[in-house]
Write an enzyme that holds these catalytic residues in place. Structure first.
Site, PDB file in Angstrom:
ATOM      1  N   GLU A 102      31.402 -70.888  31.093  1.00  0.00           N
ATOM      2  CA  GLU A 102      31.598 -72.038  30.195  1.00  0.00           C
ATOM      3  C   GLU A 102      30.267 -72.486  29.585  1.00  0.00           C
ATOM      4  OE1 GLU A 102      33.704 -75.161  32.236  1.00  0.00           O
ATOM      5  OE2 GLU A 102      35.518 -73.959  32.424  1.00  0.00           O
ATOM      6  N   LEU A 103      29.217 -72.430  30.408  1.00  0.00           N
ATOM      7  CA  LEU A 103      27.898 -72.900  29.963  1.00  0.00           C
ATOM      8  C   LEU A 103      27.427 -72.172  28.704  1.00  0.00           C
ATOM      9  CD1 LEU A 103      25.518 -74.731  30.975  1.00  0.00           C
ATOM     10  CD2 LEU A 103      24.649 -72.707  32.149  1.00  0.00           C
ATOM     11  N   HIS A 106      27.754 -72.773  24.767  1.00  0.00           N
ATOM     12  CA  HIS A 106      26.888 -73.679  23.985  1.00  0.00           C
ATOM     13  C   HIS A 106      25.761 -72.851  23.390  1.00  0.00           C
ATOM     14  CE1 HIS A 106      28.865 -77.360  25.252  1.00  0.00           C
ATOM     15  NE2 HIS A 106      29.052 -76.728  26.396  1.00  0.00           N
ATOM     16  N   GLN A 117      24.335 -59.117  38.196  1.00  0.00           N
ATOM     17  CA  GLN A 117      25.069 -58.572  39.357  1.00  0.00           C
ATOM     18  C   GLN A 117      25.000 -57.047  39.385  1.00  0.00           C
ATOM     19  OE1 GLN A 117      29.024 -60.265  39.029  1.00  0.00           O
ATOM     20  NE2 GLN A 117      28.478 -61.949  40.389  1.00  0.00           N
ATOM     21  N   ARG A 118      24.438 -56.436  38.337  1.00  0.00           N
ATOM     22  CA  ARG A 118      24.258 -54.979  38.348  1.00  0.00           C
ATOM     23  C   ARG A 118      22.981 -54.624  39.096  1.00  0.00           C
ATOM     24  NH1 ARG A 118      23.862 -52.464  32.859  1.00  0.00           N
ATOM     25  NH2 ARG A 118      24.644 -50.565  33.826  1.00  0.00           N
ATOM     26  N   ARG A 204      31.083 -55.199  41.813  1.00  0.00           N
ATOM     27  CA  ARG A 204      31.096 -56.638  41.480  1.00  0.00           C
ATOM     28  C   ARG A 204      32.447 -57.092  40.934  1.00  0.00           C
ATOM     29  NH1 ARG A 204      27.791 -57.338  35.761  1.00  0.00           N
ATOM     30  NH2 ARG A 204      28.658 -55.501  34.746  1.00  0.00           N
ATOM     31  N   ASN A 220      17.119 -77.467  23.409  1.00  0.00           N
ATOM     32  CA  ASN A 220      16.471 -78.628  22.792  1.00  0.00           C
ATOM     33  C   ASN A 220      17.274 -79.898  23.080  1.00  0.00           C
ATOM     34  OD1 ASN A 220      18.319 -79.229  20.527  1.00  0.00           O
ATOM     35  ND2 ASN A 220      17.658 -77.239  19.722  1.00  0.00           N
ATOM     36  N   ARG A 222      18.663 -82.170  21.269  1.00  0.00           N
ATOM     37  CA  ARG A 222      19.916 -82.406  20.537  1.00  0.00           C
ATOM     38  C   ARG A 222      21.064 -81.629  21.186  1.00  0.00           C
ATOM     39  NH1 ARG A 222      20.962 -80.877  14.172  1.00  0.00           N
ATOM     40  NH2 ARG A 222      22.485 -82.517  13.759  1.00  0.00           N
ATOM     41  N   ARG A 231      30.301 -81.939  28.580  1.00  0.00           N
ATOM     42  CA  ARG A 231      30.490 -81.413  29.941  1.00  0.00           C
ATOM     43  C   ARG A 231      30.386 -82.473  31.036  1.00  0.00           C
ATOM     44  NH1 ARG A 231      33.132 -76.777  28.987  1.00  0.00           N
ATOM     45  NH2 ARG A 231      32.019 -75.470  27.500  1.00  0.00           N
TER      46      ARG A 231
END
Ligand SMILES: Cc1cc2nc3c(=O)[nH]c(=O)nc-3n(C[C@H](O)[C@H](O)[C@H](O)COP(=O)(O)OP(=O)(O)OC[C@H]3O[C@@H](n4cnc5c(N)ncnc54)[C@H](O)[C@@H]3O)c2cc1C
Length: 280
Positions: A102-103, A106, A117-118, A204, A220, A222, A231
């Site tokens: 989700e992060l 943005h 994870q590789r 994985r 930044n 903004r 969030r």
């Protein structure tokens, strides 16, 4: 099999922050015939002010109120572009892969580097306990303790926790099995690193969404404000809401004039942050 490590709280650390070098303004100040420095000194709050005052060449005759009033006016007027000059680098740990997914939506004004994870062995990986399961477990544990270890009307919540715990354990066992068997059967022409990567990238796939990850995020002010609004909101997933309440706390400690306008609203499962200066 290694012990199962469980994480219940994310961690947010500021790793990079900018400073103003006022000597870079010497020639401009000479041209304008003035001397000016923000009352915010060299810190991150001064940066949008240094940049923004260029638009009207307002260094010689600043309005009263200093940096706090200047940035409040920027927020009120919605001149958000000026805030993009202030950039922070944050290390986020103890977060789940579902959160990181989700992060990274943005994308405007933010950069992310996430643990691979590789390349990295996940045999001892931790799992992030979802807040709803954590709250239920604490409630049931407390009741059982009060009843002398006998009874909890919320026993089913404890059951939810142990099912989750077992699922993580199963996944970890499958991962370790897959790594071992795939490494043993890897194509002979692969080098050591290639063999490990070849095995881990397949193994994985059995790890759950709650597998812990670590992200370095540079963004930044903004962009960070927009992220906090979206969030740390009641509509967001509880784990990412908790994270962005913490992101807000550390940024407010760094730069109160950039992040000090958020107010806390209590919710049944925590709190959200709201501001009247939305999406500047
Ligand atoms: C409660 C919640 C539920 C969600 N559910 C889902 C879901 O089910 N599925 C899903 O895919 N996503 C979901 N999202 C993600 C959401 O759709 C956004 O992608 C995410 O929140 C990033 O926000 P943003 O668009 O403001 O992006 P940012 O990259 O942070 O951009 C900030 C702002 O810049 C502007 N901007 C950015 N990029 C462009 C562009 N290319 N063109 C023009 N303007 C631009 C927009 O004004 C944007 O709001 C959810 C988000 C929340 C908060």
């Amino acid at each position: 099999m290694t012990d199962i490590r469980i994480i219940t709280e994310p961690s947010v650390r500021v790793v990079t922050r900018q400073r103003v070098d006022y000597s870079g303004l010497d020639a401009l100040m000479g041209e304008l015939g003035c001397q000016w420095e923000s009352d915010a000194g060299e810190g991150p709050e001064a940066i949008p002010e240094v940049a923004g005052r260029l638009c009207y060449l307002s260094y010689p005759n600043p309005r009263p109120g200093g940096n706090a009033a200047y940035l409040r006016h920027i927020l009120e007027a919605g001149h958000g572009r000026v805030l993009e000059h202030a950039v922070f680098g944050l290390l986020l740990t103890g977060i789940s892969r579902s959160l990181s997914h989700e992060l990274i939506t943005h994308k405007a004004g933010a950069s992310f580097s996430e643990l691979s994870q590789r390349y990295v062995d996940c045999s001892g990986v931790a799992f992030v306990l979802p807040p709803a399961i954590y709250v239920g477990k604490k409630l049931a544990d407390r009741e059982i303790e009060q009843e002398g270890g006998a009874y909890s009307q919320h026993y089913h919540l404890l059951d939810a926790y142990w099912r989750w715990f077992d699922a993580c354990g199963e996944a970890l066992m499958s991962y370790e099995y897959e790594v071992e068997s795939l490494t043993a059967t890897a194509p002979a022409e692969l080098t050591g690193t290639e063999r490990r990567k070849w095995a881990r990238q397949a193994a994985r796939s059995v790890l759950p969404n709650c597998t812990e990850t670590k992200v370095f995020m540079t963004a930044n002010a903004r962009c960070l404000r927009n992220m906090i609004e979206m969030r740390a909101s009641r509509h967001a997933d509880a784990e990412i809401r908790n994270l962005f309440c913490k992101v807000h706390d550390v940024l407010k400690a760094e730069a109160i004039n950039l992040f000090g306008d958020y107010e806390r609203v209590e919710l049944p499962d925590g709190y959200e942050l709201v501001t009247k200066y939305r999406k500047v």
